[in-house]
Every structure is written in structure tokens, then in C-alpha cells.
Design a protein around this motif. Sequence first.
Motif, PDB file in Angstrom:
ATOM      1  N   LEU A  61      31.047  35.808  28.759  1.00  0.00           N
ATOM      2  CA  LEU A  61      29.884  36.274  28.176  1.00  0.00           C
ATOM      3  C   LEU A  61      29.940  36.282  26.648  1.00  0.00           C
ATOM      4  N   ALA A  62      31.320  36.402  26.094  1.00  0.00           N
ATOM      5  CA  ALA A  62      31.226  36.426  24.792  1.00  0.00           C
ATOM      6  C   ALA A  62      30.609  35.020  24.093  1.00  0.00           C
ATOM      7  N   GLU A  63      31.189  34.071  24.854  1.00  0.00           N
ATOM      8  CA  GLU A  63      30.974  32.618  24.722  1.00  0.00           C
ATOM      9  C   GLU A  63      29.351  32.229  24.688  1.00  0.00           C
ATOM     10  N   GLN A  64      28.640  33.159  25.471  1.00  0.00           N
ATOM     11  CA  GLN A  64      27.254  32.985  25.471  1.00  0.00           C
ATOM     12  C   GLN A  64      26.528  33.632  24.352  1.00  0.00           C
ATOM     13  N   GLY A  65      27.365  34.293  23.578  1.00  0.00           N
ATOM     14  CA  GLY A  65      26.580  35.135  22.514  1.00  0.00           C
ATOM     15  C   GLY A  65      26.286  36.395  22.755  1.00  0.00           C
ATOM     16  N   LEU A  66      26.582  36.920  23.990  1.00  0.00           N
ATOM     17  CA  LEU A  66      26.112  38.337  24.328  1.00  0.00           C
ATOM     18  C   LEU A  66      27.346  39.143  23.751  1.00  0.00           C
ATOM     19  N   PRO A  67      26.778  40.561  23.403  1.00  0.00           N
ATOM     20  CA  PRO A  67      27.891  41.504  22.859  1.00  0.00           C
ATOM     21  C   PRO A  67      28.885  41.977  24.101  1.00  0.00           C
ATOM     22  N   VAL A  68      29.880  41.798  23.965  1.00  0.00           N
ATOM     23  CA  VAL A  68      31.125  42.472  24.865  1.00  0.00           C
ATOM     24  C   VAL A  68      32.311  43.113  23.905  1.00  0.00           C
ATOM     25  N   ALA A  69      32.891  43.736  24.680  1.00  0.00           N
ATOM     26  CA  ALA A  69      34.186  44.482  23.657  1.00  0.00           C
ATOM     27  C   ALA A  69      35.197  43.244  23.490  1.00  0.00           C
ATOM     28  N   GLU A  70      35.868  43.185  22.222  1.00  0.00           N
ATOM     29  CA  GLU A  70      36.660  42.132  22.075  1.00  0.00           C
ATOM     30  C   GLU A  70      37.913  42.478  22.952  1.00  0.00           C
ATOM     31  N   ILE A  71      38.339  41.228  23.600  1.00  0.00           N
ATOM     32  CA  ILE A  71      39.648  41.341  24.279  1.00  0.00           C
ATOM     33  C   ILE A  71      40.686  40.941  23.466  1.00  0.00           C
ATOM     34  N   LEU A  72      41.601  41.914  23.418  1.00  0.00           N
ATOM     35  CA  LEU A  72      43.028  41.532  22.721  1.00  0.00           C
ATOM     36  C   LEU A  72      44.090  41.188  23.493  1.00  0.00           C
ATOM     37  N   ASP A  73      44.033  41.662  24.556  1.00  0.00           N
ATOM     38  CA  ASP A  73      45.430  41.239  25.455  1.00  0.00           C
ATOM     39  C   ASP A  73      45.001  41.378  26.807  1.00  0.00           C
ATOM     40  N   HIS A  74      45.693  40.635  27.706  1.00  0.00           N
ATOM     41  CA  HIS A  74      45.534  40.978  29.174  1.00  0.00           C
ATOM     42  C   HIS A  74      46.571  40.293  30.050  1.00  0.00           C
ATOM     43  N   ALA A  75      46.942  40.925  31.122  1.00  0.00           N
ATOM     44  CA  ALA A  75      47.904  40.282  31.832  1.00  0.00           C
ATOM     45  C   ALA A  75      47.897  40.618  33.465  1.00  0.00           C
ATOM     46  N   ALA A  76      48.510  40.143  34.352  1.00  0.00           N
ATOM     47  CA  ALA A  76      48.358  40.454  35.648  1.00  0.00           C
ATOM     48  C   ALA A  76      49.794  39.822  36.311  1.00  0.00           C
ATOM     49  N   ASP A  77      50.405  40.894  37.103  1.00  0.00           N
ATOM     50  CA  ASP A  77      51.563  40.168  37.908  1.00  0.00           C
ATOM     51  C   ASP A  77      51.115  40.657  39.327  1.00  0.00           C
ATOM     52  N   ALA A  78      52.197  40.608  40.365  1.00  0.00           N
ATOM     53  CA  ALA A  78      51.850  41.040  41.694  1.00  0.00           C
ATOM     54  C   ALA A  78      51.861  42.527  41.826  1.00  0.00           C
TER      55      ALA A  78
END
Length: 264
Positions: A61-78
Motif C-alpha cells: 500500500l505504501a508503494e501505491q502512495g497511500l499513507p501507512v505506518a512506516e514498517i521498521l522491522d518484522h519477523a516470523a517463525d514457527a
Amino acid sequence: MNGLRRRFSAYTWEPITVGRSGAGVYRLDGRESLYLKVAEVNAHPDSGFDLVAETARGLWLAEQGLPVAEILDHAADAAGAWLLTRAVPGRTAADPWPADRRDAVVDALADMARTLHELPVADCPFDRSLAVTVPNARHAVAAGLVDLDDVDDERRGRTAAQLLDELTATVPDDEDLVVGHGDYCPPNVLLDPDTLDVLALIDLGRLGRTDRHADPALAMRSLLDPDNPQFTPEHATRFLTRYAPDGDLDPKRIAFHCLLDEFC
Ligand SMILES: Nc1ncnc2c1ncn2[C@@H]1O[C@H](COP(=O)(O)OP(=O)(O)OP(=O)(O)O)[C@@H](O)[C@H]1O
Ligand SMILES: [Mg+2]
């Protein structure tokens, strides 16, 4: 979670209780202000419970130019997943607003829904059409994952199977697909308190190609909710006429999308 506690041990952690899923949201204040959303692995098939899905949607959504909260980090595991965003310096549309600003808050909500729905739907990689959401609903019922304590008042006392029967009987024949937020309610829209510009759309796990009634359905249900009495039925009508000045939304489809949301 222990790793995150250590990494942000210099921050104060404030649990945020708004929201309905098992996801925990924390505000972290220190050198800067952050929001951390943590989720355990959830058997629910709906992408609204999946922080990996939410991250992908936020980046898109950020790439589409709409306002979103800036993603600083993310992770996922089992065991689960987490998503860290920068705190948006605004207030949600659900926060208390002075009486003379509430109409404008509702207008901002309606205008942002229109802006979102004007994105080219063919470019959106996330499918939230009935081909996805109705089978998800069926799966949630079969797996006992529907929260019957959290249904709209008019549906209290009904079983999940009864709700599914109603859903199956009222599935629309076709869809007018737009890029929808999927949980378009006031707590998920952050506004500049002065200008009322939308600073961010958040809680994006259910964003995707969906019928254009889906977002207005949930927005109006929220505006009508007595739990947030600053908004009145007049505000819900105002949203509707501002979003659809031609009066071309179908009340049956609005009702269907409120019912569909019970399974999420
Ligand atoms: N980056 C952010 N900046 C400012 N406020 C935020 C931010 N992220 C979350 N919030 C606040 O935290 C609240 C809860 O966050 P969010 O909507 O993402 O989770 P949730 O509603 O619990 O999610 P779900 O409904 O999927 O469980 C928001 O309504 C908002 O008040
Ligand atoms: Mg939310």
C-alpha cells in the motif's frame, strides 16, 4: 517475545487494548515511539490474523502512495510473528473528537475509502473476494474458531452453523471489486488532529480485492456502535452519502458484509 523485551528494554511498554484478535499491540516509548504488534501462530485461515500478510500489505500500500505506518522491522517463525511500525503522530478516528469536528472526521473516513477504492484493482496482488472469504468462513466454523461472544447484537444466541446457513443463503451473485481495507473502522484510521488529513491506514491484514460494499459496511457499523457514542446514526448516513453520493450501495450487500465479518 523475550528477544524483543531485551531489544527494547530501554523503552516503556504500554499494552494497547483496542482491537479484537489475539494479537497483542504495544506502544514502545524511548528514543522514539513505536508500535509492536505480536501474534502467536493462529489456526484461523483469515489473513487478518496473520502479521506476515499484514506486513506484505503495508509494504504494497505504501508503494501505491497511500499513507501507512512506516514498517521498521518484522519477523516470523514457527511460534508466531511480530511487526514493528513507527508511531504515527496522530489520533485514530475512534479517539474522542470535539463535537464540532466529528462531521469532518466522518468526511475524512469516507474520502479515504473512496481514494483507496480508486486504486487500480487489477494491480492488487491480494485476493479478498468471496472465493476466498466464504471458504474461510466455512473453515472457521468447522474448526470452531468463530467467536460467538463477539457477534453483533442482532445475532446473539445463534450458533455458528446458523450464521453460516444465513451467509450461504445470502452470498451475492457477483462482486464489484475494489482495493478494500478489509477492516475499515475508525480505530484503524489515523488522522492529523489539526488538518484531519489521513496520516495512516493501519491493521491491513485483510486488505485486498473485495466488493466495494465491504468497507462501507464495517465503517457504518462502527459509526452506529453505541460503544462509541460520539458518533450517531446521522454520522453513519453522512458517511454513506459522502462515499456514495449516487446512492448506489445495496443495503443487502452492506448487511452481507457485516455478516461475513462475524466469521473473522
Ligand atoms: N503505527 C502506529 N501509530 C499510531 N498508533 C498505532 C500504530 N499502530 C497501532 N496503533 C494503535 O494501536 C491500535 C491497535 O493497532 P491495530 O489496529 O494494528 O491492532 P488490532 O486492532 O489489535 O488488530 P486486530 O484487530 O487485527 O487484532 C490502533 O487502533 C491504534 O490506536
Ligand atoms: Mg485495529
